[in-house]
Design a protein around this motif. Structure first.
Motif, mmCIF file in Angstrom:
data_model
loop_
_atom_site.group_PDB
_atom_site.id
_atom_site.type_symbol
_atom_site.label_atom_id
_atom_site.label_comp_id
_atom_site.label_asym_id
_atom_site.label_seq_id
_atom_site.Cartn_x
_atom_site.Cartn_y
_atom_site.Cartn_z
ATOM 1 N N GLU B 197 0.654 -1.196 0.026
ATOM 2 C CA GLU B 197 -0.094 0.042 -0.035
ATOM 3 C C GLU B 197 0.969 1.450 -0.138
ATOM 4 N N LEU B 198 0.354 2.320 -0.760
ATOM 5 C CA LEU B 198 1.064 3.394 -0.754
ATOM 6 C C LEU B 198 0.387 4.460 0.145
ATOM 7 N N GLU B 199 1.179 5.164 0.985
ATOM 8 C CA GLU B 199 0.584 6.183 1.838
ATOM 9 C C GLU B 199 0.904 7.530 1.353
ATOM 10 N N ILE B 200 0.300 8.507 1.828
ATOM 11 C CA ILE B 200 0.760 9.856 1.829
ATOM 12 C C ILE B 200 1.009 10.392 3.206
ATOM 13 N N MET B 201 2.131 10.712 3.568
ATOM 14 C CA MET B 201 2.346 11.052 4.852
ATOM 15 C C MET B 201 2.364 12.696 5.517
ATOM 16 N N LEU B 246 -5.717 15.332 -3.502
ATOM 17 C CA LEU B 246 -5.063 14.150 -3.068
ATOM 18 C C LEU B 246 -5.369 13.194 -3.723
ATOM 19 N N PHE B 250 -2.049 10.719 -4.937
ATOM 20 C CA PHE B 250 -1.979 9.415 -4.661
ATOM 21 C C PHE B 250 -1.814 8.551 -6.248
ATOM 22 N N GLU B 254 1.415 6.283 -7.203
ATOM 23 C CA GLU B 254 1.332 4.852 -7.510
ATOM 24 C C GLU B 254 2.027 4.591 -8.959
ATOM 25 N N TYR B 308 -2.027 14.681 8.412
ATOM 26 C CA TYR B 308 -2.332 13.825 7.461
ATOM 27 C C TYR B 308 -2.168 12.369 8.353
ATOM 28 N N LEU B 311 -4.573 11.045 10.886
ATOM 29 C CA LEU B 311 -5.694 10.806 10.455
ATOM 30 C C LEU B 311 -5.724 9.181 10.448
ATOM 31 N N ARG B 312 -4.824 8.851 9.733
ATOM 32 C CA ARG B 312 -4.644 7.354 9.516
ATOM 33 C C ARG B 312 -4.177 6.765 10.759
ATOM 34 N N LYS C 22 -13.353 12.362 10.391
ATOM 35 C CA LYS C 22 -12.487 11.764 11.433
ATOM 36 C C LYS C 22 -13.332 12.554 12.824
ATOM 37 N N ARG C 41 -10.153 6.412 -2.930
ATOM 38 C CA ARG C 41 -8.759 5.934 -2.368
ATOM 39 C C ARG C 41 -8.568 6.743 -1.098
ATOM 40 N N TYR C 46 -7.045 7.116 4.628
ATOM 41 C CA TYR C 46 -6.882 7.579 5.900
ATOM 42 C C TYR C 46 -8.002 7.077 7.091
#
Lengths: 341, 341, 341
Positions: B197-201, B246, B250, B254, B308, B311-312, C22, C41, C46
């Motif tokens: 999985e790709l995440e945006i930090m 966003l 993403f 990817e 960000y 949130l996750r 959230k 996505r 998140y």
């Protein structure tokens, strides 16, 4: 261990009071804010003041000082406190407990002897021109005591200086300083007299009107409108520094503390929070133009801790709370006297 | 489940070491910093290093590598590590465990093949001019390997290029790139090979000397003083992006991961933290001018988590900690090998 | 006390949805996002959406409204919601529960009557020129409804106005406003109809392309390249204000709320989150050029709380969560109706 519940922390309701008061509460000390009727709304809304003492004019501080003494309150000075009450009266008349070296106020409030101190500490300070006729490069003219930075200007030649100074007919307390090109950086330190350790709490950049927005206008439009820069502080923006610069920032801070120990009239030297205000130039030199020997508003982005203080403390440690923690430790260890100026 | 207490995380004391070390501790792994005598002060003050290995020169990494191997330390490369130790020696000589694809260093360190990769990924890259005679619009000339960004310049015509390049007599490794007007934006990703999985930090913008302060000077004064822009990185400022962008960020991330899987000499493709460095233009296109295939300093504002990552994760998840978490999971699941380059 | 588990919070997947969703979860309410296939996505990554309702076009909101009504979802409007669904249809056709005063949309969406409201509240608004022939100072021409701020321009004279307006041949819905020099500041409020109290949640400044980077180019180079400013919003940057300005910001906010109570068609007045968008000039006046009567993207830096909300709440209180908390309280106290427009 002494009982911290018999002590309080007090400050004027302005500048950095929110984090100072919240910090006191978080460390288990009673928080007292002295403020005007129109400001109490703020401290009530954020719930940070255990007691609000209302005064109609901040210069009326001495009218209510007895109430602070009765509650064993330690007063935390900040820029507005020093500005409203005055360095002279703080030193000569103030009887409540005062956090910090009162003697340092004299060194901080006069650019010339402040400069001596910084040079003695080996800090890289910009050149100062004693006379406007010597101006041979871009210089910034700063009016001392100018509230919030309003009324600075830039000149490049003696002629330009003489033309622009006319706009400030009643101000003759200014400094002509080399204008250093680079980005402004404010370093927020805390020196603990109890542990003898220097900490770096955070960094910020100011948000100045119109300096930080004039660049939003295309050069052509600026020229059309004949716009000039002004430097009124309106707020602060969080920033972190390149990690490889941290050893230098620690080193400079330690030199400043060391040099402060031999300043005349400052037996305990500088301690508590302080700020070096400078420019990082494109060669990564830190050119320091001013020191504030107390908490500054640049710590306000970090009421809930900074990217640095979280590393060390693992709890939300603002500079205000760091002060309260030092005082709490001083009380508990019977060393409060070491923290009072 | 394997015992994480027999492993460590190590990195050089610079760049993004604070968050990498703190992240290791937070995930239950021993943290080791390799640093100079003058830098140890920093890592001691913030309490993030379980062990400090002092070396006099960062290029002496190989003298102490045995100590890392003995402790089963996974080395986290960052910009300073790659710069000091060198991509060639990392690939040819390094024996300690290394987080990330070593093969990606070749793609990242050469602007021409880096560009191939990005174009293959369908990323919108600015035009590059092979010869200065082709310059027909504003261009930025970037000297490769210029530490911290010092020594870039802007030109508009072949003539201006030839005049300005004279100031850099010994540098012939540069790129002439279309100068894209818009705001700089740095996107910080993390790609997990364990979850796929790709995440945006997070996002940041740099704080460059003097690029980020020259606009504070009125146009008229700039012209008087004949000021030019320089791009030395001094720090980073937090920023969030327009939420409607966003999905695009993403998608681009990817595509970059997907394209990396067929790069020559990179069997595992790109994984771990990486950064796309670009400009958002007024039409909201993201023009990418560079990729860093490792953690970058732009994640430093978020040692305690970003708007960000909170949130996750609901815990303070820096990019440094995200790396440590991936390694911990790799150890626990017996898949550590999948993370080593 | 009513059971909050029978209710949900829903919004469109864009703008400020991350913090709204959230916040709903953190307050114990089910979160529902309505979004396009390419956006899901983001909300999956998140982990903020308990349910994702996919639609191919945001204007298809009414096709899925029944599902929201069934789940007792309170819909939170934000800029994208109002823009996609349309103020008219929200007022005339929307049947799901709606957080906020629908009647305020009319006042907010028309600059002329919005201005009436602000003037009535005693807010310091910039001068507006009814006709271009009256332009006698720098003015900014703003096209209404321009998505994200694209298409504004600055002029100084009627002549310059007429020249530049030619670039926008199909847009005749604009305002000619005095161009105020100073720094942009966005104040994020929350007014609770349940408690009758106004809160200040945070401040930000926008990050606009290219307005916030054009100043990085030296004046000389700007003139060479004939660069102009544009104002496309790409993101937001956190900022705190000078503490001594807070009493003023509270006062202005309260005046705006008070004045809203007598606006035609808005029986409950303005409540919930709103934003005053203005400029702080060098004399520290706050000149307000716009009000957004709903949550704005400038609160996005604070998904985990702001330097202000941490003081009051001691938990991570975003504006999105503040909305959810109000709704939760409304449900629990049987006063939900008071929050619906």
């Amino acid at each position: 261990m002494n009982d911290i519940s018999k002590y309080a922390i007090a400050t004027l309701g302005s500048h950095t009071a929110l984090q100072i008061l919240k910090g006191a509460q978080d460390e288990g000390l009673k928080s007292i804010v002295i403020c005007s009727q129109k400001s109490r709304r703020v401290y009530e809304s954020y719930g940070v003041a255990d007691e609000i003492i209302e005064i109609s004019d901040y210069q009326d501080y001495f009218r209510i000082e007895e109430r602070l003494i009765e509650q064993q309150a330690v007063v935390i000075p900040h820029g507005s406190f020093v500005s409203y009450v005055g360095a002279d009266r703080i030193t000569a008349e103030m009887k409540a407990m005062y956090f910090g070296s009162k003697g340092i106020l004299r060194w901080e409030s006069n650019r010339e002897i402040e400069r001596e101190w910084l040079k003695k500490a080996g800090v890289n300070v910009p050149k100062v021109f004693r006379d406007s006729s010597e101006i041979d490069r871009p210089v910034i003219i700063k009016f001392h005591g100018a509230g919030g930075g309003f009324g600075y200007f830039i000149a490049h030649t003696p002629e330009e200086f003489h033309e622009k100074i006319k706009e400030f007919p009643n101000q003759d307390d200014y400094v002509i300083q080399e204008y250093v090109v680079g980005v402004p950086m404010y370093v927020h330190y805390f020196y603990s007299p109890l542990s003898g350790e220097l900490e770096i709490m955070s960094f910020d950049k100011r948000y100045e009107s119109n300096a930080d927005s004039i660049g939003r206008i295309a050069a052509r439009d600026q020229l059309d409108a004949d716009l000039h820069t002004s430097y009124t502080i309106t707020g602060n923006i969080p920033v972190v520094v390149r990690e490889s610069l941290l050893p230098m920032f620690f080193h400079i801070g330690e030199q400043v503390i060391e040099a402060s120990k031999s300043l005349e009239g400052v037996p305990k030297g500088l301690y508590g929070p302080f700020c070096l205000e400078g420019i990082i130039d494109p060669q990564l030199n830190f050119r320091v133009f001013e020191i504030s020997a107390r908490i500054v508003a640049g710590t306000n982005p970090y009421t809930h801790g900074s990217p640095y203080s979280w590393l060390r403390y693992n709890i939300p440690m603002s500079t205000g709370r760091r002060i309260a923690r030092e005082i709490r430790q001083g009380i508990e260890e019977g060393r409060l006297e070491d923290l009072l100026g």
